[in-house]
Scaffold this active site. Structure first.
Site, PDB file in Angstrom:
ATOM      1  N   ASP A  13       0.835  -1.209   0.000  1.00 30.63           N
ATOM      2  CA  ASP A  13       0.000   0.000   0.000  1.00 30.63           C
ATOM      3  C   ASP A  13       0.868   1.256   0.000  1.00 30.63           C
ATOM      4  O   ASP A  13       2.007   1.234   0.453  1.00 30.63           O
ATOM      5  CB  ASP A  13      -0.922  -0.031   1.233  1.00 30.63           C
ATOM      6  N   ASN A  61     -10.918  -2.665  -5.438  1.00 32.21           N
ATOM      7  CA  ASN A  61     -10.175  -1.667  -6.224  1.00 32.21           C
ATOM      8  C   ASN A  61     -10.856  -1.322  -7.557  1.00 32.21           C
ATOM      9  O   ASN A  61     -10.523  -0.309  -8.169  1.00 32.21           O
ATOM     10  CB  ASN A  61      -8.727  -2.122  -6.474  1.00 32.21           C
TER      11      ASN A  61
HETATM   12  C1  IPE Z   1      -5.242  -2.840  -0.188  1.00 29.97           C
HETATM   13  O1  IPE Z   1      -4.981  -1.501  -0.323  1.00 29.97           O
HETATM   14  C2  IPE Z   1      -5.282  -3.493  -1.535  1.00 29.97           C
HETATM   15  C3  IPE Z   1      -3.994  -3.615  -2.209  1.00 29.97           C
HETATM   16  C4  IPE Z   1      -2.830  -3.287  -1.705  1.00 29.97           C
HETATM   17  C5  IPE Z   1      -4.051  -4.179  -3.534  1.00 29.97           C
HETATM   18  P1  IPE Z   1      -6.140  -0.420  -0.448  1.00 29.97           P
HETATM   19  O2  IPE Z   1      -5.467   0.900  -0.603  1.00 29.97           O
HETATM   20  O3  IPE Z   1      -7.088  -0.799  -1.523  1.00 29.97           O
HETATM   21  O4  IPE Z   1      -6.879  -0.549   0.968  1.00 29.97           O
HETATM   22  P2  IPE Z   1      -7.693   0.509   1.805  1.00 29.97           P
HETATM   23  O5  IPE Z   1      -8.676   1.143   0.869  1.00 29.97           O
HETATM   24  O6  IPE Z   1      -6.711   1.498   2.346  1.00 29.97           O
HETATM   25  O7  IPE Z   1      -8.308  -0.286   2.910  1.00 29.97           O
HETATM   26  C1  IPE Z   2      -1.606   0.305  -3.380  1.00 29.48           C
HETATM   27  O1  IPE Z   2      -1.419   1.663  -3.408  1.00 29.48           O
HETATM   28  C2  IPE Z   2      -1.784  -0.253  -4.776  1.00 29.48           C
HETATM   29  C3  IPE Z   2      -3.145  -0.703  -5.069  1.00 29.48           C
HETATM   30  C4  IPE Z   2      -4.131  -0.763  -4.238  1.00 29.48           C
HETATM   31  C5  IPE Z   2      -3.407  -1.116  -6.452  1.00 29.48           C
HETATM   32  P1  IPE Z   2      -2.626   2.677  -3.351  1.00 29.48           P
HETATM   33  O2  IPE Z   2      -3.003   3.035  -4.740  1.00 29.48           O
HETATM   34  O3  IPE Z   2      -3.726   2.178  -2.505  1.00 29.48           O
HETATM   35  O4  IPE Z   2      -1.916   3.921  -2.648  1.00 29.48           O
HETATM   36  P2  IPE Z   2      -2.548   4.908  -1.569  1.00 29.48           P
HETATM   37  O5  IPE Z   2      -3.111   4.078  -0.449  1.00 29.48           O
HETATM   38  O6  IPE Z   2      -3.609   5.699  -2.285  1.00 29.48           O
HETATM   39  O7  IPE Z   2      -1.387   5.746  -1.132  1.00 29.48           O
HETATM   40 MG    MG Z   3      -4.142   2.333  -0.549  1.00 26.19          MG
END
Ligand code: IPE
Ligand code: IPE
Ligand code: MG
Length: 234
Positions: A13, A61
């Site tokens: 993340d 996502n």
């Molecule tokens: C978890 O991250 C999913 C992945 C790393 C693919 P998210 O960014 O989607 O999770 P939340 O929304 O912070 O819970």
């Molecule tokens: C994790 O990074 C990657 C995916 C969930 C695909 P994020 O895109 O959730 O990054 P933040 O949480 O917005 O920083």
């Molecule tokens: Mg995230």
């Protein structure tokens, strides 16, 4: 290194925050995050870790803006294609998990090609969790077993934890030992809900594109010092 985990999972993340901090668009964060996937996979292979399961795209996502989802699909395809020679060189087995059939055909074809190419390797298994969530996995498993019961192939009495384990996307993997989350959130975000039961948790504020082998070693070192009791006494 002593007392290595057999199975490590990572919630990768913080790509968006990494980009934002630098005044870049979110997709730049995903691009840089993908490079780290390659580094950490190679390191797991060097260390002889059996199973690495990376959360790359959750069922939730899909809620993101269309352009970001489209970018992630393209990145996924390119990443898997470009990474295949590295997987072959490092004896890595590629085993994506999730509702893969919901991806565009082009993405599925790329995934299948690399699964096929790497299937006779014998080293670390790299699983990307794609269109994955713990609840959808458990739901699919319920459904599958319910069909078997209704066909008369399975008796409800025969349903035990091993049978459930063997019908999850993660069937056959070693027990999850270590769950890492980057970017500081203290939640599981629907990841490996069944498998996490006695896994050790390790969270860092470091954003995924900034994650390094050194930080990975910190997680492994912390893990090696944990006292795992599994509900018993030591
Ligand atoms: C978890 O991250 C999913 C992945 C790393 C693919 P998210 O960014 O989607 O999770 P939340 O929304 O912070 O819970
Ligand atoms: C994790 O990074 C990657 C995916 C969930 C695909 P994020 O895109 O959730 O990054 P933040 O949480 O917005 O920083
Ligand atoms: Mg995230």
């Amino acid at each position: 290194m002593e007392n290595l985990p057999r199975h490590v999972a990572i919630i990768m993340d913080g790509n968006g925050r990494w980009a934002k901090k630098r005044g870049l668009i979110r997709s730049m964060g995903h691009d840089n995050g993908a490079k780290v996937v390659s580094t950490i996979t190679t390191e797991c292979s060097n260390l002889g870790i059996e199973q690495l399961t990376l959360y790359a795209f959750s069922t939730e996502n899909w809620k993101r803006p269309k352009a970001e989802v489209a970018f992630l699909m393209k990145l996924l395809k390119n990443f898997v294609k470009n990474e295949t020679p590295n997987m072959m060189q490092n004896n890595i087995i590629f085993r994506p998990i999730g509702r893969l059939y919901e991806f565009p055909q082009g993405v599925q074809d790329t995934l299948n090609e690399t699964v096929e190419m790497t299937k006779n390797n014998t080293g670390t298994t790299l699983s990307l969790a794609l269109n994955y969530s713990g609840r959808s996995e458990i739901t699919d498993t319920f459904k599958k077993l319910a069909y078997q019961v209704s066909n008369g192939q399975l008796s409800p009495e025969a349903i035990d934890e091993d049978l459930i384990n063997n019908n999850l996307f993660t069937a056959g993997m070693p027990e999850l030992d270590l769950m890492i989350r980057t970017a500081g959130e203290l939640r599981l975000s629907n990841y490996l809900l069944w498998q996490v039961s006695y896994a050790e948790l390790w969270v860092t504020d470091v954003l995924w594109p900034d994650f390094t082998v050194d930080i990975f070693y910190k997680a492994l070192e912390a893990y090696s010092k944990r006292e795992r009791r599994f509900g018993g006494l030591v």
